[in-house]
Design a protein around this motif. Structure first.
Motif, mmCIF file in Angstrom:
data_model
loop_
_atom_site.group_PDB
_atom_site.id
_atom_site.type_symbol
_atom_site.label_atom_id
_atom_site.label_comp_id
_atom_site.label_asym_id
_atom_site.label_seq_id
_atom_site.Cartn_x
_atom_site.Cartn_y
_atom_site.Cartn_z
ATOM 1 N N LYS A 16 0.842 -1.207 0.000
ATOM 2 C CA LYS A 16 0.000 0.000 0.000
ATOM 3 C C LYS A 16 0.878 1.259 0.000
ATOM 4 C CE LYS A 16 -3.490 2.365 2.724
ATOM 5 N NZ LYS A 16 -4.182 2.426 4.014
ATOM 6 N N LYS A 17 1.949 1.210 0.768
ATOM 7 C CA LYS A 17 2.859 2.368 0.788
ATOM 8 C C LYS A 17 3.478 2.583 -0.596
ATOM 9 C CE LYS A 17 4.095 1.950 5.635
ATOM 10 N NZ LYS A 17 4.998 1.245 6.545
ATOM 11 N N GLU A 18 3.794 1.493 -1.273
ATOM 12 C CA GLU A 18 4.382 1.612 -2.612
ATOM 13 C C GLU A 18 3.379 2.166 -3.619
ATOM 14 O OE1 GLU A 18 7.324 -2.241 -1.883
ATOM 15 O OE2 GLU A 18 5.863 -2.293 -3.515
ATOM 16 N N PHE A 19 2.107 1.802 -3.454
ATOM 17 C CA PHE A 19 1.071 2.332 -4.348
ATOM 18 C C PHE A 19 0.878 3.837 -4.131
ATOM 19 C CE2 PHE A 19 -1.193 -1.989 -4.778
ATOM 20 C CZ PHE A 19 -0.829 -2.122 -6.103
ATOM 21 N N GLY A 20 1.043 4.270 -2.880
ATOM 22 C CA GLY A 20 0.695 5.659 -2.551
ATOM 23 C C GLY A 20 -0.818 5.782 -2.450
ATOM 24 N N THR A 21 -1.323 6.943 -2.803
ATOM 25 C CA THR A 21 -2.768 7.159 -2.730
ATOM 26 C C THR A 21 -3.493 6.276 -3.741
ATOM 27 O OG1 THR A 21 -2.395 9.440 -2.097
ATOM 28 C CG2 THR A 21 -4.614 8.872 -2.888
#
Lengths: 50, 390
Positions: A16-21
């Motif tokens: 999720k952090k890698e995807f960002g928003t």
């Protein structure tokens, strides 16, 4: 290097952090990510659960 | 509701009532698959292992007129094409390394070295993916290479394909023949996970003397994974017990003192972890577990189905009966070396001793392999229905 908890290979929180928003439905993305991640986990552990 | 659906519900109620230690209308009866049927067909071991569709069709023909409640086991524990795809060294299968009517062979090695303990304990899944798989799979010997990438794609695809085929076969047998599945999911005792495929028998026995703390730490690190693996492979199901083949816990592989110190604590933790999610464990105790019955009785009520192979049945009933469903009663060796009359006598004795107040399932106590006799399997089923009425 992170230590994935049991049942996961690359936990959703990290991805999720890698995807960002996430612009759309996050739960949908999370559900499918988690399911495929569990399949990968089962594949990796299969070889020692003989 | 069709007649088949009604029959399925009847058998389902019989089986699950016994799992909960209740008294159903009849003693539930399990049909053991294994590889024994191959010699009574026009096929061979290689075909049964490699051709899942043919194997499923043969079993369908075999079971269509038989009266039993649940089916246990699989003719092809492993699907060789998946192992071929990644060049896996763990097994050798008939048709390539042996003539086509041989059984498979496990090639035991210390695939995890003694010096790997700390890295494995610190991050088990990472270690398996980055160190173990390249060691056991010839195609992964150069990670990132063309051959390794293609093999990984094929191996994972084969894993999904085989799981799907087995799930479809189970659905077919339930729908067309009213056969209730015996289990869902799979797990193991952490000591077996470590001692079977990682350190190997020789390796773990040496470790118990030279590095016992590492064995304990590794088993403890495996506990949450064996709980997670059970629930993932069961797809979250809690209706049926999770299959747990137990290897190095049978007496007298370990001394009772070593069993209590190294085998039991983490195996108990897996069972209790699963039971906290209402997932029962199919405690597949092949061999003799008589000396450990009192320790097993420490488990939460109904958290296991205890399988009796060579364990003293009367003692198992006395120590575990009423609190845990008992399963088995017919030693697998009898199905190979006995006569139909001896099998019938054994079934009667097992029902007389174990089935009285419910909580009992009649079955072979272990995995039925290729040397079992057809007439003995049929004698077991017939006698179970003859004597197994409450």
């Amino acid at each position: 290097m992170f230590v994935p908890e049991a049942g996961t290979c690359v936990p959703w929180d990290i991805k999720k952090k890698e995807f960002g928003t996430i612009a759309g439905n996050e739960e949908l993305v999370k559900k499918e990510w988690t399911g495929l991640d569990a399949l990968a986990y089962a594949f990796i552990w299969f070889w020692v659960q003989r | 509701m069709s007649d088949k659906e009604k029959l399925y519900q009847e058998r389902f109620a019989r089986y699950t009532t016994a799992l909960d230690c209740g008294k159903p209308d009849k003693v539930p009866v399990v049909f053991p698959i294994g590889e024994w049927f191959v010699k009574y067909t026009d096929t061979n071991m290689q075909e049964i292992y490699y051709d899942v569709d043919k194997s499923t069709a043969i079993i369908s023909d075999l079971i269509k007129d038989l009266d039993f409640d649940t089916m246990f086991g699989s003719p092809n524990l492993w699907w060789p094409p998946m192992f071929d795809a990644i060049g896996c060294k763990l097994y050798k299968f008939p048709g390539i390394y042996f003539e086509e009517n041989s059984g498979f062979q496990y090639i035991e090695e210390e695939y995890m070295k003694a010096e790997d303990y700390d890295e494995f304990i610190a991050n088990p899944t990472y270690w398996l993916a980055t160190k173990y798989l390249p060691r056991i799979c010839g195609e992964f010997s150069e990670p990132g290479s063309y051959r390794a990438s293609v093999a990984l794609v094929k191996g994972a695809a084969a894993f999904a394909m085989h799981n799907d085929k087995m799930a479809r076969a189970s659905e077919k047998w339930a729908k067309e023949y009213a056969v209730v599945p015996a289990t869902s999911g799979m797990t193991k005792a952490p000591f077996d996970t470590l001692g079977d495929a990682l350190r190997g028998t020789k390796g773990i026995l040496v470790d118990l003397r030279r590095r016992p703390d590492k064995v304990v730490a590794a088993c403890e690190a495996i506990v949450p994974h064996n709980i997670a693996y059970a629930m993932i492979t069961a797809a979250g199901d809690t209706t049926f017990p999770c299959f747990a083949p137990l290897h190095k816990g049978a007496y007298p592989f370990l001394s009772p003192a070593f069993w209590e110190k190294y085998y039991w604590p983490t195996w108990k933790a897996v069972i209790e972890g699963l039971w906290s999610m209402r997932k029962r464990t199919f405690f597949f105790a092949e061999g003799d577990w008589t000396p450990y019955l009192e320790k097993i009785a420490e488990l939460p009520d109904k958290s296991i189905v205890f399988c009796i192979d060579l364990t003293d049945a009367k003692k198992a009933k006395a120590v575990l009966g009423g609190r845990f469903c008992l399963y088995g009663g017919v030693p697998t060796t009898l199905l190979t070396y006995g006569t139909p009359q001896e099998v019938k006598d054994c079934v009667k004795k097992a029902i007389d001793e174990l089935a009285g107040d419910g909580g009992f399932i009649l079955a072979a106590g272990g995995v039925v392999m290729s040397d079992a006799k057809r007439e003995n399997i049929m004698a077991m089923l017939e006698a179970a229905r003859e004597y197994g009425v409450y």
